[in-house]
Design an enzyme around this catalytic site. Structure first.
Site: not given
Ligand code: PGA
Length: 249
Positions: A233-234, A11-13, A212, A167, A173, A97, A99
């Site tokens: 994500g990251g 997930n590149w956000k 994470s 999640e 993050g 998600h 967010e």
């Molecule tokens: P993260 O994000 O791996 O950076 O914690 C995961 C996500 O939000 O899908």
């Protein structure tokens, strides 16, 4: 454990410019042989979907969007429909998600409606659920997550391909991850809920863990019960790290 192939999705956000498409070409080259056993997907910002999917067509990597509206077209300035995302090369779409739930106030009902739109356009939804820190501290993680699963997954999903991503909000993050036992407990509860909602077909959807995930902890995360892949994500922004996570599965 699910009988369908595990999925490792990045997930590149809100990250990535056209120059970053090259890194995915390198990643695809590295994983061409493994792809039949493990599905690998990148969910870039919508601006990159078409270029990525065209450049990497037939290379085994799948592409997904990070959100969609439920409607197919209309007066919704700035929004994207599931049909547009499918047309741009998406096969998957992340929905609900945390967010989106936090910054756009999306409710379970909103997510369920979007899932319906995604199905109409032939997209496979990755539906995200997860408790926040105060809910976990109050001992309510399983209750919160199962209620999100019930509210966000419409009955129309029965028998269709989809994934659930667990999640925990406090792990996203933050560099913090739940213990293997905590992941197992919630993943087992999600599986039970899927079986209740969809009968035997509820055994199929992979339940991804997200929050994470890094090369250093991927092996441990993947050892938990009912983990059918990851939403990363990251660490998905660095082809080397994302590749190491795929290899750890
Ligand atoms: P993260 O994000 O791996 O950076 O914690 C995961 C996500 O939000 O899908």
């Amino acid at each position: 454990m699910s009988h369908v192939r595990p999925l490792i999705a990045g997930n590149w956000k809100m990250n990535g410019l056209s120059a970053d498409v090259d890194s995915i070409a390198d990643l695809a080259a590295r994983f061409e042989e493994r792809v039949p056993a493990t599905r690998v997907a990148i969910c870039p910002p919508a601006t990159l979907l078409m270029e990525m999917s065209r450049r990497l067509a037939g290379r085994g990597v799948e592409f997904g969007a990070q959100d969609c509206r439920m409607e197919s077209a209309g007066a919704f300035t700035g929004d994207l429909s599931p049909e547009m995302l499918a047309d741009a090369g998406a096969h998957l779409v992340i929905l609900g998600h945390s967010e989106r739930r936090a910054y756009h106030r999306e409710t379970d009902a909103d997510v369920a409606a979007k899932v319906g739109g995604a199905l109409r356009a032939g997209l496979e939804p990755i539906v995200c659920v997860g408790e926040d820190e105060s809910q976990r501290d109050a001992g309510r993680a399983v209750e919160v997550v199962t209620s999100q699963v019930r509210g966000s997954l419409p009955s129309a999903l029965g028998g269709k391909p989809f994934c659930v991503a667990y999640e925990p909000v406090w792990a996203i993050g933050s560099g913090r991850t739940p213990t293997v036992d905590q992941i197992s407990e919630v993943h087992r509860a999600i599986r039970r809920e899927l079986l209740e909602l969809f009968g035997e077909s509820g055994r199929q959807p992979p339940i991804l863990y997200g929050g994470s995930v890094k090369p250093q902890n991927a092996g441990e995360v993947f050892s938990a019960a009912e983990v059918g892949g990851a939403l990363v994500g990251g660490a998905s922004l660095l082809a080397r790290d994302f590749g190491a996570i795929i290899e750890a599965f």
